[in-house]
Design a protein around this motif. Structure first.
Motif, PDB file in Angstrom:
ATOM      1  N   TYR A   1       0.830  -1.201   0.000  1.00 36.09           N
ATOM      2  CA  TYR A   1       0.000   0.000   0.000  1.00 36.09           C
ATOM      3  C   TYR A   1       0.872   1.263   0.000  1.00 36.09           C
ATOM      4  CZ  TYR A   1      -3.535   3.265   1.950  1.00 36.09           C
ATOM      5  OH  TYR A   1      -4.378   4.314   2.191  1.00 36.09           O
TER       6      TYR A   1
ATOM      7  N   SER B   1       0.597   4.694  -2.209  1.00 36.25           N
ATOM      8  CA  SER B   1       0.202   5.925  -1.542  1.00 36.25           C
ATOM      9  C   SER B   1       1.129   7.076  -1.904  1.00 36.25           C
ATOM     10  CB  SER B   1       0.194   5.699  -0.025  1.00 36.25           C
ATOM     11  OG  SER B   1      -0.308   6.816   0.653  1.00 36.25           O
TER      12      SER B   1
ATOM     13  N   SER C   1      -0.128  10.288  -3.976  1.00 35.38           N
ATOM     14  CA  SER C   1      -0.107  11.584  -3.300  1.00 35.38           C
ATOM     15  C   SER C   1       0.672  12.622  -4.087  1.00 35.38           C
ATOM     16  CB  SER C   1       0.485  11.440  -1.893  1.00 35.38           C
ATOM     17  OG  SER C   1       1.869  11.125  -1.950  1.00 35.38           O
TER      18      SER C   1
ATOM     19  N   GLY D   1      -4.015   2.230  -2.338  1.00 32.42           N
ATOM     20  CA  GLY D   1      -3.076   3.141  -1.699  1.00 32.42           C
ATOM     21  C   GLY D   1      -2.925   4.444  -2.449  1.00 32.42           C
TER      22      GLY D   1
ATOM     23  N   ALA E   1      -0.705  10.963   2.561  1.00 37.85           N
ATOM     24  CA  ALA E   1      -0.049   9.688   2.264  1.00 37.85           C
ATOM     25  C   ALA E   1       0.860   9.264   3.406  1.00 37.85           C
ATOM     26  CB  ALA E   1       0.752   9.796   0.971  1.00 37.85           C
TER      27      ALA E   1
END
Length: 408
Positions: A61, A65, A69, A116, A351
């Motif tokens: 994840y 992320s 982000s 994510g 994130a």
């Protein structure tokens, strides 16, 4: 209920769209709540192997992320949310066709990677369209929407797990597609302009913009970092409701275990639907850190008692107890984080902070599986309660040293 529900009047229009989109998406959250049971009962994994897999999934994840982000803070929230959400749904769709085969866990890993990437964009979007004055109530409404859907989803998934396993994956994908189409059609891009970001650097508020990259900006928010580290003890504890709790119900109630767990998850959602506006109305006058401390103590009490519970009725009562803690945590934790996040780094903070706060979530399955195999299920729940208590004391310490509660 009339007065608490009136809190939700007059919020920004995108919040109502996100509310309905969240309901649809949450109704279809079939896969993850039953992933531990799927791996152990359908694919033959041991508890430790299933825990290891779920930890690997949580780690995967992280790069998703970070990628999502960065893109959300540059090209925008909406395209990142839509593209990666659709990719996740495709993974679940394909997994349904290959149900029962060894490829399925790998498709789930890809899905969680894409998930994510979605989350920071979604968090930044809902922060963008709110203000400090309406943010707590707005976040509360979206959280309520999640649990309206979640009151139904796991109940359906519990029966599907017994009779139509493919539809756990297909149903998850279908709900995701519909929810994403709603966002595509009704929500505009919300990323602040460069001009607004530059102006914000002179603000006196806790969400003013900052110069430099992510880690330089993080160092300007040491209290936020300490808060995130404390919350990771909560995330470890709460994650056991997804990993160890279905294993416990399966152990105690045999073939009825999956159905009982599904009813517990449905009860969890129902309590949130009924109690969320009441608790927000009662507790919004208090500092979010004080409220978060209380939530950790409720977690600790409920999880300690799981070590001794043997009757289904007790499991349902403890579900109500930890759900009250969940409501208080969810409606204060993200509010505190959002109000202390620089406007210039919203997606990137959305994130990195959940990664820090979710470290406990990532290690919970493998630690839980190890404790179960080397000690006992009871010891797992006692250690889970201790984790929640430690996190609560960390947040309380932060509360005692908070100098300007009016800005948070």
């Amino acid at each position: 209920m009339k007065t608490p529900l009136s809190l939700y009047r007059g919020l920004p229009q995108p919040i109502y769209i996100l509310f309905f989109s969240t309901i649809i998406n949450a109704v279809g959250i079939f896969v993850y709540p039953f992933l531990a049971l799927y791996l152990t009962r359908r694919l033959g994994y041991t508890a430790l192997e299933a825990g290891t897999f779920m930890t690997v999934a949580s780690v995967l994840y992280v790069p998703g992320s970070f990628i999502g982000s960065k893109l959300a803070d540059t090209i925008g929230r909406k395209p990142v949310l839509v593209i990666f959400q659709l990719l996740m749904d495709v993974c679940f769709l394909v997994a349904g066709f290959f149900e029962g085969q060894t490829i399925v866990p790998y498709l789930v890993l890809f899905a969680l990677f894409f998930d994510g990437a979605v989350d920071p964009a979604r968090e930044a979007l809902k922060t963008d369209v709110t203000t400090m004055e309406n943010r707590q109530v707005s976040f509360s409404l979206i959280y309520l929407g999640h649990n309206i859907g979640y009151a139904v989803g796991p109940l359906i998934a519990g029966y599907l797990f017994q009779s139509a396993v493919r539809w756990i994956f297909w149903g998850n994908a279908l709900a995701g597609f519909v929810a994403t189409l709603l966002v595509m059609a009704r929500i505009k891009e919300s990323k602040p302009s460069q001009e607004v970001i530059e102006q914000s650097k002179g603000w006196k508020t806790t969400d003013k913009g900052e110069e430099g990259g992510l880690f330089k900006a993080l160092l300007t928010r040491p209290r936020l970092l300490f808060f995130a580290l404390s919350i990771t003890f909560f995330s470890y504890a709460y994650s056991q409701t997804l990993f160890a709790l279905p294993l416990l119900t399966s152990k105690l109630f045999a073939e009825d275990g999956a159905s009982i767990y599904g009813k517990m998850m449905a009860l969890n959602g129902l309590v949130v639907v009924l109690a969320n506006p009441i608790l927000v109305s009662l507790l919004r006058r208090y500092h979010p850190l004080a409220n978060t401390t209380l939530s950790g103590l409720l977690y600790a009490a409920a999880f300690a008692l799981f070590a001794f519970a043997t009757k289904a009725s007790v499991f349902f009562l403890l579900t109500i107890l930890y759900t009250i803690g969940e409501i208080i945590s969810a409606t204060n934790e993200h509010y505190y984080v959002a109000n202390n996040t620089p406007i210039s780094h919203r997606s990137r903070f959305a994130a990195i902070l959940p990664i820090i706060m979710g470290t406990g979530h990532a290690i919970a399955p493998i630690v839980g599986g190890t404790i179960i195999e080397t000690s006992s299920m009871s010891m797992l729940w006692l250690s889970t309660a201790i984790s929640a208590f430690i996190g609560s004391m960390g947040v309380f310490l932060l509360y005692l040293t908070e100098k300007k509660p009016k800005n948070t």
